[in-house]
Write a protein that holds these residues in place. Structure first.
Motif, PDB file in Angstrom:
ATOM      1  N   GLY A 275       0.788  -1.229   0.000  1.00  0.00           N
ATOM      2  CA  GLY A 275       0.000   0.000   0.000  1.00  0.00           C
ATOM      3  C   GLY A 275       0.813   1.268   0.000  1.00  0.00           C
ATOM      4  N   ARG A 276       2.140   1.164  -0.170  1.00  0.00           N
ATOM      5  CA  ARG A 276       2.975   2.368  -0.234  1.00  0.00           C
ATOM      6  C   ARG A 276       3.529   2.513  -1.653  1.00  0.00           C
ATOM      7  NH1 ARG A 276       7.509   2.853   4.104  1.00  0.00           N
ATOM      8  NH2 ARG A 276       8.474   1.182   2.887  1.00  0.00           N
ATOM      9  N   PHE A 277       3.224   3.655  -2.284  1.00  0.00           N
ATOM     10  CA  PHE A 277       3.644   3.928  -3.647  1.00  0.00           C
ATOM     11  C   PHE A 277       4.674   5.063  -3.630  1.00  0.00           C
ATOM     12  CE2 PHE A 277      -0.578   2.185  -3.676  1.00  0.00           C
ATOM     13  CZ  PHE A 277      -0.575   1.282  -4.729  1.00  0.00           C
ATOM     14  N   THR A 278       5.809   4.832  -4.267  1.00  0.00           N
ATOM     15  CA  THR A 278       6.874   5.831  -4.343  1.00  0.00           C
ATOM     16  C   THR A 278       6.935   6.374  -5.766  1.00  0.00           C
ATOM     17  OG1 THR A 278       8.111   4.622  -2.651  1.00  0.00           O
ATOM     18  CG2 THR A 278       9.310   6.281  -3.906  1.00  0.00           C
ATOM     19  N   LEU A 279       6.962   7.695  -5.902  1.00  0.00           N
ATOM     20  CA  LEU A 279       6.863   8.356  -7.200  1.00  0.00           C
ATOM     21  C   LEU A 279       8.135   9.138  -7.491  1.00  0.00           C
ATOM     22  CD1 LEU A 279       3.929   8.047  -5.906  1.00  0.00           C
ATOM     23  CD2 LEU A 279       3.245   9.903  -7.388  1.00  0.00           C
ATOM     24  N   CYS A 280       8.514   9.206  -8.752  1.00  0.00           N
ATOM     25  CA  CYS A 280       9.615  10.063  -9.190  1.00  0.00           C
ATOM     26  C   CYS A 280       9.118  10.863 -10.386  1.00  0.00           C
ATOM     27  CB  CYS A 280      10.839   9.239  -9.566  1.00  0.00           C
ATOM     28  SG  CYS A 280      12.223  10.237 -10.187  1.00  0.00           S
ATOM     29  N   PHE A 281       9.159  12.202 -10.268  1.00  0.00           N
ATOM     30  CA  PHE A 281       8.629  13.082 -11.312  1.00  0.00           C
ATOM     31  C   PHE A 281       9.745  13.465 -12.287  1.00  0.00           C
ATOM     32  CE2 PHE A 281       5.913  13.524  -7.646  1.00  0.00           C
ATOM     33  CZ  PHE A 281       4.634  13.512  -8.202  1.00  0.00           C
ATOM     34  N   ALA A 282       9.426  13.393 -13.574  1.00  0.00           N
ATOM     35  CA  ALA A 282      10.424  13.719 -14.590  1.00  0.00           C
ATOM     36  C   ALA A 282      10.559  15.223 -14.788  1.00  0.00           C
ATOM     37  CB  ALA A 282      10.043  13.069 -15.922  1.00  0.00           C
ATOM     38  N   ASP A 283       9.455  15.967 -14.625  1.00  0.00           N
ATOM     39  CA  ASP A 283       9.490  17.405 -14.911  1.00  0.00           C
ATOM     40  C   ASP A 283       8.484  18.114 -14.026  1.00  0.00           C
ATOM     41  OD1 ASP A 283      10.066  19.848 -16.193  1.00  0.00           O
ATOM     42  OD2 ASP A 283       8.390  19.567 -17.568  1.00  0.00           O
ATOM     43  N   ALA A 284       8.824  18.309 -12.773  1.00  0.00           N
ATOM     44  CA  ALA A 284       7.915  18.972 -11.837  1.00  0.00           C
ATOM     45  C   ALA A 284       8.719  19.698 -10.774  1.00  0.00           C
ATOM     46  CB  ALA A 284       6.974  17.963 -11.168  1.00  0.00           C
ATOM     47  N   THR A 285       8.227  20.855 -10.371  1.00  0.00           N
ATOM     48  CA  THR A 285       8.801  21.536  -9.220  1.00  0.00           C
ATOM     49  C   THR A 285       8.259  20.860  -7.955  1.00  0.00           C
ATOM     50  OG1 THR A 285       6.968  23.103  -9.102  1.00  0.00           O
ATOM     51  CG2 THR A 285       8.848  23.716 -10.487  1.00  0.00           C
TER      52      THR A 285
END
Length: 535
Positions: free
Chosen positions: A225-235
């Motif tokens: 239930g834990r999702f880790t995100l990495c943004f390519a183009d976001a402040t």
């Protein structure tokens, strides 16, 4: 008399309880629900209605029946909603938040209140919702435009590492985390079926996250239930907004499945993850992200345990750059409270019996920190001016208005010249005289003034609008229009420029979004993490 008073109080509590229950029901239904009063004014709508038909914030409450349903051919100035309006099931068109017309299915009823007034209540769904084709990466979308798909831990590490290598000398990533908590109750109730139940829960969450991210972003799931995100183009600001939107949508989906009381909760956070200077080897990014976000949460928890006075004492001012359309940074900056203080103040406000007074304290704190910051840097060369948001509601109360204006009076003119006020939340029916009075108070205390618009459809013919030549709008309030109807943004900007006025879009989440807005004619963009450019 005492017994009748008790009866009234009992009835009022019952009504309030029913209103809370109705609000909870509206929050979890998947169809759009709207209620119009006898005068044809929209008085209630479900969150799903705003999501389905692209209305941002509360701006659709300024509309009436005739503007929502143009095919009804009713006069905009109608006094009563005619009972000839159809009830039952039928198909018509509805005006959406981006000004497009969409065919919808209606299931409507007339409901007569005990006082004799009749209300039109309808469930609204897109007419072709089930038949709409789903785009894939082999259609017209590029890989970056396609929804994100969950990957395993090794793929996540690889993609996040590539993002760090491509970030230049700063060597950073903007990451987020969305986590379901309190799953134990459902796990115990499901028993041996937990594996199947969990699979459905996590699949729904993955689908929601995928819709909010692009193919250039990446995310992974730890299976619990834990999702880790990495943004390519976001402040960082954009990442915080995205993770909060994901959190709210997952929460509503869970409440729809399990009920308001039984559903697990969801929490989200975002953080700027930078590698220490001189670090050559990229570490275990998954663990680094989890550790950084855990540290941020501990700081928030620590601040939550403080008294409000201690939170105010520890509050910090953060700034965001404002960049001209040419790519040159301006000597203006947006101001806001630091993330920890903002979250603690928001939580305290939700628990306060007087939300308006709490909002005023927050505005007062922001103004005070800004003035102190100006005093500290006044002698620095090219010291910027600071754009401070101030709500119209502050000026509707003599006490709060006097206290707020009193902070600025008596300041040296040099300090006042580094203040820029951004007037927000002005009602569409505000009296021109009142707005002009507020401006007359702010002008001697600041260098210039902005008016924040709720969207790009709101530059009406109100006479007080012409008191301003600088306008602002939040990026989330025009994002859909800019993406799907860019020509309308261009026309709006041309009209604005013909009047000699300028527009700043604030809270822009990424460099790409900033450049796209500039291409549409926007004069200025502001947001944390934006950098100047050369084109």
């Amino acid at each position: 008399m005492p017994s009748s008073t008790t009866d009234v109080e009992r009835r009022e509590k019952k009504v309030q309880s029913l209103e809370r229950m109705l609000a909870a029901i509206l929050a979890v239904v998947d169809v759009g629900i709207v209620v119009f009063d006898p005068c044809g004014r929209l008085i209630m709508s479900s969150p799903s209605f705003s999501a389905l038909f692209r209305w941002k914030g509360t701006c659709h409450y300024d509309e009436n029946f005739s503007s929502f349903f143009p095919d009804a051919k009713l006069p905009k100035s109608m006094i009563r909603l005619p009972r000839s309006i159809t009830a039952g099931r039928f198909t018509t068109r509805i005006r959406c938040g981006d000004e497009s017309l969409e065919e919808v299915g209606i299931n409507a009823r007339w409901i007569t209140h005990e006082d004799g007034d009749s209300f039109w209540v309808a469930a609204v769904t897109p007419a072709h919702q089930d038949a709409a084709p789903v785009k894939t990466t082999t259609d017209t979308m590029s890989a970056a435009e396609a929804p994100a798909v969950a990957c395993d831990a090794a793929q996540f590490e690889q993609r996040a590492g590539e993002r760090i290598r491509g970030s230049g000398a700063d060597r950073f990533i903007v990451s987020g985390q969305v986590e379901m908590i309190n799953l134990d109750g459902i796990r115990q109730a499901a028993g041996e079926r937990w594996t199947q139940v969990a699979s459905h829960i996590f699949s729904d969450a993955e689908a929601i996250i995928g819709r909010h991210l692009s193919g250039a972003d990446t995310f992974s799931h730890d299976g619990a239930g834990r999702f880790t995100l990495c943004f390519a183009d976001a402040t960082l600001n954009g990442a915080e907004t995205q993770t909060e939107l994901i959190e709210n949508e997952i929460r509503h989906r869970l409440m729809g499945k399990f009920g308001v009381g039984a559903a697990p909760d969801v929490r989200s956070d975002a953080e700027w993850i930078a590698l220490p200077p001189g670090t050559d080897r990229i570490p275990d990014l998954g663990s680094l992200i989890i550790g950084k976000i855990a540290h941020k949460r501990s700081e928030i928890a620590k601040a939550s345990a403080m008294t409000l006075a201690q939170v105010v004492e520890a509050a910090r001012l953060e700034t965001a750059a404002v960049i001209h359309g040419s790519g040159v940074p301006l000597l203006d900056a947006l101001v806001h409270l630091d993330g920890v203080t903002t979250r603690v103040m928001k939580k305290a406000g939700s628990l306060s019996d007087n939300a308006d007074d709490h909002s005023f304290r927050e505005a007062q704190l922001l103004l005070g920190l800004t003035i102190n910051h100006i005093f500290d840097g006044l002698l620095q060369p090219d010291f910027p001016s600071f754009i401070v948001p101030v709500s119209f509601a502050i000026f509707t109360n003599r006490r709060t208005m006097g206290q707020y204006i009193g902070i600025c009076r008596g300041l040296p003119s040099g300090v006042q010249q580094h203040l820029i006020f951004e007037l927000t939340d002005v009602p569409t029916d505000a009296a021109s005289v009142r707005v002009e009075e507020i401006l007359a108070m702010l002008r001697p205390l600041s260098r210039t003034q902005y008016l924040r618009l709720p969207n790009l459809h709101s530059l009406s013919c109100k006479t007080w609008i012409r008191q301003f030549n600088k306008f602002s709008v939040r990026h989330p309030d025009i994002e859909l229009l800019a993406r799907e109807k860019p020509s309308r943004v261009k026309v709006f900007m041309q009209t604005l420029h013909q009047r000699g006025s300028r527009l700043m879009v604030r809270d822009v989440p990424s460099q790409k979004a900033a450049l796209d807005l500039v291409d549409l004619g926007v004069d200025m963009v502001g947001g944390r993490g934006l950098t100047p450019w050369v084109r």
